[in-house]
Write an enzyme that holds these catalytic residues in place. Sequence first.
Site, PDB file in Angstrom:
ATOM      1  N   ARG A  54      17.402  39.470  44.860  1.00 49.96           N
ATOM      2  CA  ARG A  54      18.057  39.996  45.679  1.00 49.96           C
ATOM      3  C   ARG A  54      19.158  39.335  46.242  1.00 49.96           C
ATOM      4  NH1 ARG A  54      12.448  42.052  48.654  1.00 49.96           N
ATOM      5  NH2 ARG A  54      12.301  43.480  48.087  1.00 49.96           N
ATOM      6  N   LYS A  92      34.008  41.547  42.157  1.00 54.35           N
ATOM      7  CA  LYS A  92      33.057  42.735  40.862  1.00 54.35           C
ATOM      8  C   LYS A  92      32.577  41.986  40.222  1.00 54.35           C
ATOM      9  CE  LYS A  92      37.458  46.304  41.625  1.00 54.35           C
ATOM     10  NZ  LYS A  92      38.135  47.295  41.228  1.00 54.35           N
ATOM     11  N   GLU A 143      48.330  41.169  32.694  1.00 53.06           N
ATOM     12  CA  GLU A 143      48.480  40.579  33.891  1.00 53.06           C
ATOM     13  C   GLU A 143      48.972  40.260  34.747  1.00 53.06           C
ATOM     14  OE1 GLU A 143      46.119  43.062  35.072  1.00 53.06           O
ATOM     15  OE2 GLU A 143      44.563  42.855  33.570  1.00 53.06           O
ATOM     16  N   LYS A 195      46.558  37.965  43.526  1.00 53.03           N
ATOM     17  CA  LYS A 195      45.330  38.460  43.249  1.00 53.03           C
ATOM     18  C   LYS A 195      44.305  38.673  44.752  1.00 53.03           C
ATOM     19  CE  LYS A 195      42.240  40.749  41.553  1.00 53.03           C
ATOM     20  NZ  LYS A 195      41.371  41.168  40.408  1.00 53.03           N
ATOM     21  N   GLU A 254      39.914  48.569  48.330  1.00 55.02           N
ATOM     22  CA  GLU A 254      40.070  49.439  47.533  1.00 55.02           C
ATOM     23  C   GLU A 254      40.461  51.372  48.327  1.00 55.02           C
ATOM     24  OE1 GLU A 254      39.634  49.426  43.051  1.00 55.02           O
ATOM     25  OE2 GLU A 254      41.014  51.571  42.796  1.00 55.02           O
ATOM     26  N   ARG A 295      44.687  47.198  48.528  1.00 52.25           N
ATOM     27  CA  ARG A 295      44.289  47.404  46.225  1.00 52.25           C
ATOM     28  C   ARG A 295      44.600  48.478  44.729  1.00 52.25           C
ATOM     29  NH1 ARG A 295      38.440  44.475  45.911  1.00 52.25           N
ATOM     30  NH2 ARG A 295      38.879  44.175  43.369  1.00 52.25           N
ATOM     31  N   ASN A 345      46.203  48.882  40.101  1.00 48.79           N
ATOM     32  CA  ASN A 345      45.439  49.117  38.937  1.00 48.79           C
ATOM     33  C   ASN A 345      46.909  50.137  38.168  1.00 48.79           C
ATOM     34  OD1 ASN A 345      43.579  49.738  39.367  1.00 48.79           O
ATOM     35  ND2 ASN A 345      43.255  51.097  41.067  1.00 48.79           N
ATOM     36  N   HIS A 386      47.529  50.094  34.527  1.00 47.39           N
ATOM     37  CA  HIS A 386      45.932  50.992  33.997  1.00 47.39           C
ATOM     38  C   HIS A 386      45.668  51.867  33.635  1.00 47.39           C
ATOM     39  CE1 HIS A 386      45.899  46.419  34.724  1.00 47.39           C
ATOM     40  NE2 HIS A 386      44.289  46.567  34.614  1.00 47.39           N
ATOM     41  N   HIS A 417      44.233  51.797  29.852  1.00 45.22           N
ATOM     42  CA  HIS A 417      43.247  52.458  29.826  1.00 45.22           C
ATOM     43  C   HIS A 417      42.716  53.535  28.728  1.00 45.22           C
ATOM     44  CE1 HIS A 417      41.093  50.155  33.534  1.00 45.22           C
ATOM     45  NE2 HIS A 417      40.751  49.669  32.523  1.00 45.22           N
ATOM     46  N   HIS A 467      43.312  44.070  25.789  1.00 45.74           N
ATOM     47  CA  HIS A 467      43.124  44.529  27.734  1.00 45.74           C
ATOM     48  C   HIS A 467      44.829  44.384  27.862  1.00 45.74           C
ATOM     49  CE1 HIS A 467      43.131  46.149  30.959  1.00 45.74           C
ATOM     50  NE2 HIS A 467      42.970  44.945  31.886  1.00 45.74           N
TER      51      HIS A 467
HETATM   52 ZN    ZN Z   1      43.971  44.685  33.709  1.00 40.68          ZN
END
Ligand code: ZN
Length: 381
Positions: A130, A152, A194, A232, A242, A246, A250, A253, A257, A269
């Site tokens: 946990r 994340k 980035e 960041k 978010e 936040r 993106n 992205h 993506h 990426h």
């Molecule tokens: Zn990225």
Amino acid sequence: VQRLSTRNVKIKSSCNCKIVIGEGLFFAKKGKIPRLLHSLLDRKPSSFVIITDTSVRKLYGTRVLRELSRIAETHLIAIPPGERSKTMEMCMKVLADLAKFGIDRDGVLILLGGGVVGDLGGFVASIYKRGVRYIQVPTTLLAQIDSSIGGKTGVDAKWGKNQIGIINQPEGVLIDPAFLRTLPHKEILNGIGEMVKYGVISDAKLFGELEKADIHSYSDLTKFIEPCARIKARIVSEDPGEENLRSILNYGHTLGHALEAAANYSISHGIAILYGMLSEGWIAQKLGFFPTKDVQRQQALINKFLTRDDLASVLRVRLEKIAHYALTDKKNVSGKMMMSLPQKIGKMHQTKEGDFKTSIPFNLLKPSIVYANRALIGSLS
Ligand code: ZN
Ligand code: ADP
């Protein structure tokens, strides 16, 4: 590894996770690591487990193992390098190893590696008994300026990337730029996407310095780590869930993506994000937010970082395929795509209601891809 300054920079962020940046932290003669770990962990660790990949283990495993062993019993688990390790199956293997070592709830995981180790290891730390504490020790540029900050964690699923996971902050992030001396150029470029993004979304001065920088120079490159990590950390701590701000992270992205997916993830990426910013910047211009001169500056900076091979690999991907993936992006709602777009270099656009996300008519999508492709072809000639 040559010793440079060992000044540590501490970045405060309200998500109570401390970020320490220090050139040569892990290479100093008199170990700095024990002292730093004491300051990050308020409860004494019963043991450490280094989670890394086999390539990073070869380079830095022994050194980090030695530093940590000064404080507590230390184990090491190495997974095969690369995105293919970011699975539930690998997660189960690592959990089983922790159990085999008899790690209890006061054990602390040390995640030594790039984004794959950080995401998977953070997820393992979140669910083992946990939850146990963990510390990020990012060794790629992308991980140092982006993925290790913000909490994340997760793994990929058969139905998509990063589809299983949880947001859970580490006790700290220890960033040593000296790890980048062994990082291949292709992996450096993966973080540059980035960096350019941070310039556009929040820091015009950083953008200007990137225009002058030589990314093949170690000192030119590493001086950007601190400002990027700060941006960041600030954005994530102001809006951890978010809800609004936040989402500016993106930028680039949605189309980025889409390009990665359309190319079956054969394009990195970083390159995909540079491409995504070309198209999304164009959309911002069409909507009347982003001035033409800024679109051109962004295009020039992006072209500076892409090699002919990168351009060729992007231009091989079919336009319809990219459009298809962008149209099925999970951020789309009821006939509209939602994107965060720039207002000028260094500042993102907000709607009258203060939202950073703007709805984009679908009919701008294909022309934006055509624009990005033309921008790349233009730089070839
Ligand atoms: Zn990225
Ligand atoms: P990312 O951080 O871009 O998500 P990965 O975790 O997949 O990427 O790491 C990219 C590759 O770089 C992996 O093969 C990893 O073993 C390797 N790597 C990570 N850090 C270093 C380093 N400091 N020096 C050399 N190779 C590294």
